[in-house]
Design an enzyme around this catalytic site. Sequence first.
Site, PDB file in Angstrom:
ATOM      1  N   CYS A   5      -4.976   2.537  -3.581  1.00 45.47           N
ATOM      2  CA  CYS A   5      -3.754   3.065  -2.959  1.00 45.47           C
ATOM      3  C   CYS A   5      -2.610   2.057  -3.093  1.00 45.47           C
ATOM      4  O   CYS A   5      -1.787   1.907  -2.183  1.00 45.47           O
ATOM      5  CB  CYS A   5      -3.957   3.436  -1.490  1.00 45.47           C
ATOM      6  SG  CYS A   5      -5.228   4.654  -1.246  1.00 45.47           S
ATOM      7  N   ASP A  62       3.126  -4.486   7.953  1.00 47.95           N
ATOM      8  CA  ASP A  62       1.903  -3.712   7.792  1.00 47.95           C
ATOM      9  C   ASP A  62       0.746  -4.694   7.974  1.00 47.95           C
ATOM     10  O   ASP A  62       0.455  -5.499   7.095  1.00 47.95           O
ATOM     11  CB  ASP A  62       1.897  -3.082   6.386  1.00 47.95           C
ATOM     12  CG  ASP A  62       0.574  -2.399   6.073  1.00 47.95           C
ATOM     13  OD1 ASP A  62      -0.371  -2.516   6.880  1.00 47.95           O
ATOM     14  OD2 ASP A  62       0.492  -1.746   5.010  1.00 47.95           O
ATOM     15  N   HIS A  91       0.864  -1.186   0.000  1.00 52.76           N
ATOM     16  CA  HIS A  91       0.000   0.000   0.000  1.00 52.76           C
ATOM     17  C   HIS A  91       0.901   1.238   0.000  1.00 52.76           C
ATOM     18  O   HIS A  91       2.029   1.182   0.509  1.00 52.76           O
ATOM     19  CB  HIS A  91      -0.837  -0.048   1.287  1.00 52.76           C
ATOM     20  CG  HIS A  91      -1.877   1.003   1.419  1.00 52.76           C
ATOM     21  ND1 HIS A  91      -1.612   2.265   1.881  1.00 52.76           N
ATOM     22  CD2 HIS A  91      -3.202   0.979   1.147  1.00 52.76           C
ATOM     23  CE1 HIS A  91      -2.730   2.962   1.911  1.00 52.76           C
ATOM     24  NE2 HIS A  91      -3.712   2.205   1.464  1.00 52.76           N
ATOM     25  N   GLN A 104      -4.453  -5.059   6.925  1.00 51.86           N
ATOM     26  CA  GLN A 104      -5.459  -5.993   6.420  1.00 51.86           C
ATOM     27  C   GLN A 104      -5.404  -7.345   7.125  1.00 51.86           C
ATOM     28  O   GLN A 104      -6.389  -8.081   7.092  1.00 51.86           O
ATOM     29  CB  GLN A 104      -5.282  -6.205   4.901  1.00 51.86           C
ATOM     30  CG  GLN A 104      -5.512  -4.964   4.061  1.00 51.86           C
ATOM     31  CD  GLN A 104      -6.936  -4.425   4.133  1.00 51.86           C
ATOM     32  OE1 GLN A 104      -7.863  -5.111   4.539  1.00 51.86           O
ATOM     33  NE2 GLN A 104      -7.105  -3.165   3.761  1.00 51.86           N
ATOM     34  N   LYS A 114     -10.567  -0.764  10.674  1.00 51.26           N
ATOM     35  CA  LYS A 114     -10.784  -1.905   9.774  1.00 51.26           C
ATOM     36  C   LYS A 114     -11.174  -3.147  10.550  1.00 51.26           C
ATOM     37  O   LYS A 114     -11.332  -4.221   9.987  1.00 51.26           O
ATOM     38  CB  LYS A 114      -9.516  -2.175   8.959  1.00 51.26           C
ATOM     39  CG  LYS A 114      -9.162  -1.058   7.972  1.00 51.26           C
ATOM     40  CD  LYS A 114      -8.007  -1.474   7.108  1.00 51.26           C
ATOM     41  CE  LYS A 114      -7.309  -0.324   6.421  1.00 51.26           C
ATOM     42  NZ  LYS A 114      -8.088   0.303   5.365  1.00 51.26           N
TER      43      LYS A 114
HETATM   44  N1  C6P Z   1      -6.333   0.481   2.832  1.00 43.70           N
HETATM   45  C1  C6P Z   1      -8.246   0.173   1.351  1.00 43.70           C
HETATM   46  O1  C6P Z   1      -9.347   0.481   0.892  1.00 43.70           O
HETATM   47  P1  C6P Z   1      -5.041   3.666   7.197  1.00 43.70           P
HETATM   48  O2  C6P Z   1      -5.735   4.465   6.144  1.00 43.70           O
HETATM   49  O3  C6P Z   1      -3.819   4.356   7.725  1.00 43.70           O
HETATM   50  O4  C6P Z   1      -5.971   3.171   8.250  1.00 43.70           O
HETATM   51  O5  C6P Z   1      -4.524   2.332   6.480  1.00 43.70           O
HETATM   52  C2  C6P Z   1      -3.602   2.424   5.442  1.00 43.70           C
HETATM   53  C3  C6P Z   1      -3.337   1.085   4.864  1.00 43.70           C
HETATM   54  C4  C6P Z   1      -2.075   0.530   5.005  1.00 43.70           C
HETATM   55  N2  C6P Z   1      -1.806  -0.696   4.559  1.00 43.70           N
HETATM   56  C5  C6P Z   1      -2.717  -1.452   3.946  1.00 43.70           C
HETATM   57  C6  C6P Z   1      -2.356  -2.830   3.493  1.00 43.70           C
HETATM   58  C7  C6P Z   1      -4.007  -0.941   3.761  1.00 43.70           C
HETATM   59  O6  C6P Z   1      -4.931  -1.692   3.157  1.00 43.70           O
HETATM   60  C8  C6P Z   1      -4.325   0.367   4.213  1.00 43.70           C
HETATM   61  C9  C6P Z   1      -5.675   0.972   3.951  1.00 43.70           C
HETATM   62  C10 C6P Z   1      -7.685   0.962   2.514  1.00 43.70           C
HETATM   63  O7  C6P Z   1      -7.587  -0.763   0.904  1.00 43.70           O
HETATM   64  C11 C6P Z   1      -7.751   2.427   2.259  1.00 43.70           C
HETATM   65  S1  C6P Z   1      -6.722   2.939   0.925  1.00 43.70           S
END
Ligand code: C6P
Length: 415
Positions: free
Chosen positions: A369, A203, A126, A206, A229
């Site tokens: 993203c 990370d 991401h 997910q 999430k």
């Molecule tokens: N992916 C998706 O629709 P935040 O926004 O900081 O809570 O998470 C960022 C992030 C980082 N790593 C991974 C693997 C992610 O999937 C995400 C967030 C969302 O897939 C929003 S782009």
Amino acid sequence: MARRTYDIEAIRRDFPILAREVNGHPLVYLDNAATSQRPVQVMAQITRFYRDSNANIHRGVHTLSQEATELYEGVREQVRAFINAPSAREVIFTRNTTESINFVAHAWGRKHLRAGDEVVLSEIEHHSNIVPWQLLRDERGIVLRFIPMLDDGTLDLVAARVLITERTRLLSVTQMSNALGTIVPVKELAALAHARGALVLVDGAQSVPHLPVDVQDLGIDLLAFSAHKMLGPTGVGVLWGRMAVLESMQPFLGGGDMILTVSLERSTWNDIPHRFEAGTPNIGGVVGFGAALNYLSRLGMAAVREHEIELVDYALRRLGDIPGVTLFGPPDARQRGGVVSFDLQDVHPHDLGQVLDGEGIAIRAGHHCAQPVMQRLGLTATARASFYLYNRASEVDALVRGVESATRFFEHARG
Ligand code: C6P
């Protein structure tokens, strides 16, 4: 689907939003990788906090402040148990995964990385796990290397063995791709990185919401994830780090609560974790997150995982039968999380997303993203359905009907 791992209908009653209609149809919420929905238990906990116990934490001698502090610190312990960390002091509350990764880039990276040091990422990251390292590269002259993605969306582990060397100071990888659903063998990669003397940041944005994650079993050093999430509120994230690694970091943000003493000349730092939580945190959000962790623990993450494997397996088979649909990511549901990314021939994912929305079905369309993944696949966007513990097979059926009617609609529009 033949086997249920838990009572979905009872669970769905805890999520009032799932009973609403969108555009005259029952909502089919398949955008859980972007953010999940919240159960009444989380909302009630947040309301209770503001109604009965609201105060600032770590500062007051009065009863409310002590209650608020106990509630907040209690969730730190819940997070520790949820990821099986050795100590609650290793759990730092941030705003989200993005902030947690930036935190490592600033507090650890700026302190320890010099020109020529290497950070290994992967092609399926991401943007949150690419951009902070590019910023640091531009500032410090570090070198970024990327473990390549194979055609099926998995990582090239043979290439990883060559890329991770004695020059590698950090391996930072996702445990589950948000764009393709691929589950990355983090334990194996961590062992490889440690053998070369590198630290390992995962990370978990997910993975932590969808699979049992045990930081000690994985043998990793740092883990980032977001509450929103995993049934919790927005504005709350976690950075877990091994104490020795946290102790080697400089402060990230400076201000109240993170200091021990301040004079006009210099300051000394508070103990970890408070050293890394400057200013008033999202107290109500963290307290609400506690209810989300209770909810997930009660169901059991192994059951959540099994449920999603069944749903994804079913979705892959049903969507795969539709003419013109191309599925991305590993073909085996056990190798992926609750994410199904696909393309419908001659229909832009945004158009498909709009047609589905007209039928009450929420999916995400775009690059998710993860633009390097799209570039690797030669696409600009995909349609993505992402599942969670409350989704049911009938919603996969609704998605399939929606995709089929979109096919007919666009065929007709093209004449
Ligand atoms: N992916 C998706 O629709 P935040 O926004 O900081 O809570 O998470 C960022 C992030 C980082 N790593 C991974 C693997 C992610 O999937 C995400 C967030 C969302 O897939 C929003 S782009």
